[in-house]
Scaffold this motif. Structure first.
Motif, PDB file in Angstrom:
ATOM      1  N   LEU A   1       0.822  -1.208   0.000  1.00  0.00           N
ATOM      2  CA  LEU A   1       0.000   0.000   0.000  1.00  0.00           C
ATOM      3  C   LEU A   1       0.853   1.253   0.000  1.00  0.00           C
ATOM      4  CD1 LEU A   1      -2.648  -1.042   2.688  1.00  0.00           C
ATOM      5  CD2 LEU A   1      -2.851  -1.213   0.204  1.00  0.00           C
ATOM      6  N   LYS A   2       0.439   2.240  -0.762  1.00  0.00           N
ATOM      7  CA  LYS A   2       1.127   3.535  -0.749  1.00  0.00           C
ATOM      8  C   LYS A   2       0.619   4.421   0.374  1.00  0.00           C
ATOM      9  CE  LYS A   2       2.275   3.686  -5.665  1.00  0.00           C
ATOM     10  NZ  LYS A   2       2.205   4.483  -6.918  1.00  0.00           N
ATOM     11  N   ILE A   3      -0.526   4.027   0.949  1.00  0.00           N
ATOM     12  CA  ILE A   3      -1.136   4.809   2.020  1.00  0.00           C
ATOM     13  C   ILE A   3      -1.970   3.857   2.866  1.00  0.00           C
ATOM     14  CG2 ILE A   3      -3.258   5.386   0.750  1.00  0.00           C
ATOM     15  CD1 ILE A   3      -2.962   8.241   1.886  1.00  0.00           C
ATOM     16  N   PRO A   4      -2.044   4.055   4.201  1.00  0.00           N
ATOM     17  CA  PRO A   4      -2.868   3.174   5.028  1.00  0.00           C
ATOM     18  C   PRO A   4      -4.333   3.215   4.595  1.00  0.00           C
ATOM     19  CG  PRO A   4      -1.381   4.467   6.394  1.00  0.00           C
ATOM     20  CD  PRO A   4      -1.295   5.048   5.009  1.00  0.00           C
ATOM     21  N   PRO A   5      -5.089   2.135   4.826  1.00  0.00           N
ATOM     22  CA  PRO A   5      -6.475   2.065   4.351  1.00  0.00           C
ATOM     23  C   PRO A   5      -7.371   3.188   4.860  1.00  0.00           C
ATOM     24  CG  PRO A   5      -5.714  -0.099   5.022  1.00  0.00           C
ATOM     25  CD  PRO A   5      -4.650   0.868   5.456  1.00  0.00           C
ATOM     26  N   GLY A   6      -7.303   3.491   6.156  1.00  0.00           N
ATOM     27  CA  GLY A   6      -8.123   4.570   6.689  1.00  0.00           C
ATOM     28  C   GLY A   6      -9.611   4.269   6.591  1.00  0.00           C
ATOM     29  N   VAL A   7     -10.431   5.312   6.768  1.00  0.00           N
ATOM     30  CA  VAL A   7     -11.888   5.146   6.767  1.00  0.00           C
ATOM     31  C   VAL A   7     -12.443   5.246   5.359  1.00  0.00           C
ATOM     32  CG1 VAL A   7     -12.099   6.077   9.097  1.00  0.00           C
ATOM     33  CG2 VAL A   7     -12.272   7.619   7.148  1.00  0.00           C
ATOM     34  N   GLY A   8     -13.663   4.760   5.199  1.00  0.00           N
ATOM     35  CA  GLY A   8     -14.304   4.790   3.899  1.00  0.00           C
ATOM     36  C   GLY A   8     -14.850   6.163   3.555  1.00  0.00           C
ATOM     37  N   PHE A   9     -15.066   6.397   2.264  1.00  0.00           N
ATOM     38  CA  PHE A   9     -15.627   7.678   1.817  1.00  0.00           C
ATOM     39  C   PHE A   9     -16.182   7.537   0.408  1.00  0.00           C
ATOM     40  CE2 PHE A   9     -11.059   7.667   0.894  1.00  0.00           C
ATOM     41  CZ  PHE A   9     -11.016   7.972  -0.457  1.00  0.00           C
ATOM     42  N   TRP A  10     -17.040   8.486   0.034  1.00  0.00           N
ATOM     43  CA  TRP A  10     -17.545   8.629  -1.330  1.00  0.00           C
ATOM     44  C   TRP A  10     -17.111   9.968  -1.878  1.00  0.00           C
ATOM     45  CZ3 TRP A  10     -20.412   5.454  -4.549  1.00  0.00           C
ATOM     46  CH2 TRP A  10     -20.922   4.281  -3.979  1.00  0.00           C
ATOM     47  N   ILE A  11     -16.872  10.038  -3.168  1.00  0.00           N
ATOM     48  CA  ILE A  11     -16.585  11.292  -3.862  1.00  0.00           C
ATOM     49  C   ILE A  11     -17.595  11.415  -4.995  1.00  0.00           C
ATOM     50  CG2 ILE A  11     -14.880  12.711  -5.077  1.00  0.00           C
ATOM     51  CD1 ILE A  11     -12.702  10.881  -3.930  1.00  0.00           C
ATOM     52  N   TYR A  12     -18.345  12.504  -5.004  1.00  0.00           N
ATOM     53  CA  TYR A  12     -19.363  12.727  -6.019  1.00  0.00           C
ATOM     54  C   TYR A  12     -18.891  13.767  -7.034  1.00  0.00           C
ATOM     55  CZ  TYR A  12     -22.367  10.389  -2.581  1.00  0.00           C
ATOM     56  OH  TYR A  12     -22.893   9.481  -1.694  1.00  0.00           O
ATOM     57  N   ASP A  13     -18.698  13.319  -8.276  1.00  0.00           N
ATOM     58  CA  ASP A  13     -18.343  14.227  -9.382  1.00  0.00           C
ATOM     59  C   ASP A  13     -17.160  15.136  -9.062  1.00  0.00           C
ATOM     60  OD1 ASP A  13     -20.294  13.264 -11.097  1.00  0.00           O
ATOM     61  OD2 ASP A  13     -21.806  14.679 -10.368  1.00  0.00           O
ATOM     62  N   ASP A  14     -16.231  14.643  -8.259  1.00  0.00           N
ATOM     63  CA  ASP A  14     -15.033  15.417  -7.891  1.00  0.00           C
ATOM     64  C   ASP A  14     -15.387  16.778  -7.288  1.00  0.00           C
ATOM     65  OD1 ASP A  14     -13.832  13.272  -9.060  1.00  0.00           O
ATOM     66  OD2 ASP A  14     -12.944  14.365 -10.736  1.00  0.00           O
ATOM     67  N   ARG A  15     -16.568  16.865  -6.645  1.00  0.00           N
ATOM     68  CA  ARG A  15     -16.996  18.144  -6.070  1.00  0.00           C
ATOM     69  C   ARG A  15     -17.406  18.033  -4.608  1.00  0.00           C
ATOM     70  NH1 ARG A  15     -22.282  17.445  -5.537  1.00  0.00           N
ATOM     71  NH2 ARG A  15     -23.381  16.091  -7.020  1.00  0.00           N
ATOM     72  N   GLN A  16     -17.701  16.820  -4.157  1.00  0.00           N
ATOM     73  CA  GLN A  16     -18.147  16.636  -2.777  1.00  0.00           C
ATOM     74  C   GLN A  16     -17.681  15.295  -2.250  1.00  0.00           C
ATOM     75  OE1 GLN A  16     -22.462  16.223  -1.906  1.00  0.00           O
ATOM     76  NE2 GLN A  16     -22.146  17.856  -0.417  1.00  0.00           N
ATOM     77  N   VAL A  17     -17.276  15.287  -0.971  1.00  0.00           N
ATOM     78  CA  VAL A  17     -16.816  14.076  -0.304  1.00  0.00           C
ATOM     79  C   VAL A  17     -17.713  13.805   0.897  1.00  0.00           C
ATOM     80  CG1 VAL A  17     -14.914  12.971   0.943  1.00  0.00           C
ATOM     81  CG2 VAL A  17     -14.431  14.472  -1.010  1.00  0.00           C
ATOM     82  N   VAL A  18     -18.083  12.550   1.079  1.00  0.00           N
ATOM     83  CA  VAL A  18     -18.844  12.146   2.266  1.00  0.00           C
ATOM     84  C   VAL A  18     -18.042  11.082   2.996  1.00  0.00           C
ATOM     85  CG1 VAL A  18     -20.999  11.214   3.169  1.00  0.00           C
ATOM     86  CG2 VAL A  18     -21.020  12.618   1.085  1.00  0.00           C
TER      87      VAL A  18
END
Length: 282
Positions: free
Chosen positions: A216-233
């Motif tokens: 891995l290049k980065i630890p897994p961390g928490v989950g998330f969604w990205i909508y149209d490269d404009r919003q993250v949840v």
């Protein structure tokens, strides 16, 4: 709590103090205001210093008590702006789990390119009803919410209509651990893994699985969604973060891309899912 959230809450507190000190009938002391509202003086102090988040009812009462009801909408707008970033589960789930599902359905319905990373469970848009029921029931117990799980499951299943919309593109990454996580019974998990096998064939879905032994290049961390490269949840145990500032979006895109480079797709992903499925029968 994020620095941005703290700053926004502190700014709201400063505004509340300004209104108290500029009453049309003369400056109100904190203790006088508390007595008028039937609150403790410590509550007034915490709201003004940004150590407690006001509710909409608090703000309406404050505006009326300081003789400036015309400021109610301004204060509520400030609260909405603050909560648009951090939405506590306590407040969101006060009316049950169905309204939360409706909010996510609406957000995903207005997105064309949806990217996801999940390291804890199968993402909702790919869940079977039984798997969704098990996950939602566990959160209902955790947060002690009204038990509207069945309505929430139906709402979550409605979200899956987007998978068959040719104008959508779902780019989903899963940690291999979620394929083996016993958040439900073995039979339910087996059916869920079978469902994932079928999803890989959809032309609207790109499903990648990051192996447990991947570099891995980065630890897994928490989950998330990205909508149209404009919003993250981002979902945490106490709240959801709804982020739309450029820095947050760019950071999560970089995380998603770094994890994608460790993922397996197509037949390789199928093999990981099949291996997890066989382990249930062992």
């Amino acid at each position: 709590m994020s620095t941005d959230h703290q700053q926004a809450r502190a700014a709201l507190g400063v505004r509340l103090r300004e209104l108290r000190e500029s009453c049309p009938g003369g400056r109100l002391t904190g203790s006088a205001l508390a007595e008028q509202l039937g609150w403790t003086q410590s509550k007034v102090s915490k709201l003004e210093t940004g150590r407690q988040t006001a509710t909409a009812e608090d703000l309406r009462a404050w505006a009326a008590a300081v003789g400036q009801p015309e400021t109610e909408e301004e204060l509520l707008a400030r609260l909405r702006g603050l909560e648009s970033r951090i939405r506590s589960w306590r407040r969101q789930l006060a009316a049950g789990m169905r309204p939360v599902q409706d909010v996510h359905n609406e957000a995903q319905a207005h997105a064309t390119v949806l990217r996801a990373w999940e390291s804890s469970w199968i993402v909702g848009v790919l869940q079977t009803p039984d798997y969704a029921r098990a996950v939602l029931s566990s959160f209902a117990r955790l947060h002690r919410t009204p038990r509207d799980v069945e309505e929430a499951v139906r709402a979550r299943m409605k979200r899956q209509e987007g998978l068959y919309d040719s104008g959508r593109c779902y780019q989903i990454l899963l940690w291999e651990g979620v394929l083996r996580s016993r958040v439900c019974s073995p039979a339910v998990l087996a059916a869920q893994l079978d469902r994932l096998q079928g999803v890989i064939g959809l032309d609207t879905v790109s499903l990648g699985v990051v192996p447990l032994d991947a570099v891995l290049k980065i630890p897994p961390g928490v989950g998330f969604w990205i909508y149209d490269d404009r919003q993250v949840v981002v979902e945490t145990w106490h709240a959801e973060l709804w982020l739309d500032d450029a820095d947050s979006v760019v950071t999560h895109l970089r995380v998603w891309q770094a994890l994608r480079e460790s993922a397996l797709f197509g037949a390789d992903a199928q093999r990981l899912i099949s291996r997890a499925r066989r382990a249930l029968d062992a």
